[in-house]
Design an enzyme around this catalytic site. Structure first.
Site, short mmCIF file in Angstrom:
data_model
loop_
_atom_site.label_atom_id
_atom_site.label_comp_id
_atom_site.label_asym_id
_atom_site.label_seq_id
_atom_site.Cartn_x
_atom_site.Cartn_y
_atom_site.Cartn_z
N ARG A 186 5.24 33.07 20.39
CA ARG A 186 5.90 31.95 19.69
C ARG A 186 4.89 30.81 19.66
O ARG A 186 3.80 30.90 20.20
CB ARG A 186 7.24 31.58 20.32
N GLY A 187 5.30 29.72 18.99
CA GLY A 187 4.36 28.61 18.79
C GLY A 187 3.74 28.79 17.41
O GLY A 187 3.21 29.88 17.10
N ALA A 188 3.84 27.74 16.59
CA ALA A 188 3.51 27.90 15.17
C ALA A 188 2.13 28.54 14.91
O ALA A 188 2.04 29.53 14.16
CB ALA A 188 3.64 26.55 14.46
N ARG A 202 10.64 34.21 10.86
CA ARG A 202 11.23 32.96 11.39
C ARG A 202 11.07 31.89 10.31
O ARG A 202 10.06 31.87 9.62
CB ARG A 202 10.53 32.53 12.70
N GLN A 227 10.25 26.87 27.44
CA GLN A 227 8.81 26.95 27.17
C GLN A 227 8.02 25.97 28.05
O GLN A 227 6.88 26.24 28.42
CB GLN A 227 8.52 26.62 25.70
N ASP A 275 5.86 22.28 14.29
CA ASP A 275 6.11 23.55 13.59
C ASP A 275 5.96 23.41 12.09
O ASP A 275 5.57 24.36 11.40
CB ASP A 275 7.49 24.08 13.94
N ASN A 305 9.66 19.91 15.25
CA ASN A 305 9.13 20.52 16.47
C ASN A 305 10.33 20.95 17.31
O ASN A 305 11.49 20.74 16.93
CB ASN A 305 8.23 19.53 17.21
N LYS A 306 10.05 21.54 18.44
CA LYS A 306 11.10 22.11 19.30
C LYS A 306 12.25 21.13 19.52
O LYS A 306 12.02 19.93 19.71
CB LYS A 306 10.46 22.50 20.63
O1 MRU Z 1 10.43 28.32 19.18
P1 MRU Z 1 8.96 28.16 19.49
O2 MRU Z 1 8.65 28.34 20.94
O3 MRU Z 1 8.11 28.99 18.58
O4 MRU Z 1 8.68 26.64 19.15
C1 MRU Z 1 7.37 26.16 19.38
C2 MRU Z 1 7.25 24.71 19.25
O5 MRU Z 1 8.16 24.01 18.88
C3 MRU Z 1 5.88 24.17 19.51
O6 MRU Z 1 5.95 22.89 20.06
C4 MRU Z 1 5.12 24.11 18.18
O7 MRU Z 1 5.13 25.36 17.55
C5 MRU Z 1 3.75 23.70 18.34
S1 MRU Z 1 2.80 25.01 19.03
C6 MRU Z 1 1.17 24.54 19.07
#
Ligand code: MRU
Length: 323
Positions: free
Chosen positions: A33-35, A74, A181, A222, A232-233
């Site tokens: 996960r993470g963009a 996603r 996370q 994201d 973002n999250k």
């Molecule tokens: O649901 P996730 O864990 O994929 O969400 C990730 C985030 O919100 C991160 O903060 C974002 O992708 C930045 S990652 C460098």
């Protein structure tokens, strides 16, 4: 091979992707996960899709269908569609007689996209570290580190880069319910690098700011809309509101691949809703009445006026001037 982020920090297990279904499963279940990491995985997923499509005469049609399935795994992270678009454009700009031929052509492209992401993260770090003073405590949310990218990190890349420069930096990682996370991943990777980190419950952040324990907030992104509004999250937006209340600079660190100029403002960013079970259960244990409904939005949008600067590989921008 993906380090399975569902089990960190208690188990370091690797998840092997053999085909497109495995890639989509890994993305949706958040094995990865993470963009930016989602984007890199999608690029390798295209290579697997090409290897899978090698049969029949209609391989191009079958392959395009797989690319669309990957692209839609996603909805919020802009890097997912961006990476598939980069791969598709490379395909369409050449002529390939068969899927294996395309797979051979694509593999170094995916590897290049992966290496580029690490390079870009380091540039974000190099610009961002000037915003961090020695002695600062930086609050971050979710995980925008090596685990969320090709390696190194965006928000945590800024921290890493400041530390590499010799600055003393401490991190507060908000735990980031429900997938944790912050507690599981940010704390894990910073502790491994000997960067001082302390985990706080999400709902402790106001008090910590009030006590003067937070000097900067740096988060990842994201998707950044054309006007600078940033998804973002879930839980990022309240942190930005609190940071403004206490005059604490609030920075977003993200590569241009997260920037979506087609989406004019945060109102139009699609927000993923995930399985209610993620909220209802903790470590396999039901923590609330079974039949009560929950909200499980995975992201929120921070309006651009709450963002002090967006740290990119091309420098630090006011959110409004990014487009
Ligand atoms: O649901 P996730 O864990 O994929 O969400 C990730 C985030 O919100 C991160 O903060 C974002 O992708 C930045 S990652 C460098």
């Amino acid at each position: 091979m993906l380090l399975d982020q569902r089990y960190l920090p208690s188990k370091e297990e690797w998840f092997q992707c053999a085909d497109t279904d495995d890639i989509i499963y890994a993305l949706q279940q958040m094995v990865i996960r993470g963009a930016p990491a989602i984007g890199v995985t999608a690029a390798y997923g295209c290579v697997l899709a090409a290897l899978q499509a090698k049969g029949g005469s209609n391989w191009e049609e079958a392959l395009e269908k797989s690319l669309q399935d990957i692209e839609h795994a996603r909805p919020t992270a802009a890097n997912l569609a961006w990476a598939v678009r980069v791969m598709r454009q490379a395909w369409r700009s050449g002529s390939f007689l068969s899927a294996p031929e395309l797979a051979d052509f694509w593999l170094p492209k995916a590897q290049g996209l992966h290496e580029d992401d690490i390079r870009v993260n380091k540039m974000i770090g190099a610009y961002g570290r000037d915003l961090i003073a020695s002695g600062d405590t930086v609050m971050t949310h979710c995980n925008a580190g090596a685990l969320a990218t090709g390696g190194y990190g965006t928000a945590l890349g800024v921290v890493r880069s400041a530390v590499e420069q010799g600055k003393e930096v401490r991190v507060i990682a908000s735990e980031t319910r429900p997938f944790l996370q912050g507690a599981r991943l940010t704390a894990y990777e910073l502790a491994r690098d000997n960067i001082p980190v302390r985990v706080a419950c999400d709902n402790a952040c106001g008090l910590l700011m009030h006590k003067g324990l937070v000097h900067k907030v740096v988060v990842g992104a994201d998707r950044i809309a054309a006007n600078g509004d940033t998804a973002n999250k879930i839980g990022t937006y309240p942190l930005a509101v609190l940071a403004r209340r206490y005059n604490i600079p609030f920075y977003v660190a993200a590569p241009f691949s997260t920037f979506d100029i087609q989406t004019s403002s945060g109102e139009d960013i699609p927000i993923e809703e995930r399985d209610p079970g993620e909220v209802k259960y903790m470590t396999g244990q039901m923590i609330m009445p079974r039949d009560v409904e929950v909200y499980n939005y995975a992201f929120d949008v921070t309006p651009q006026e709450l963002i002090s600067g967006i740290i990119t590989e091309k420098g630090v921008f006011d959110p409004g001037e990014l487009a």
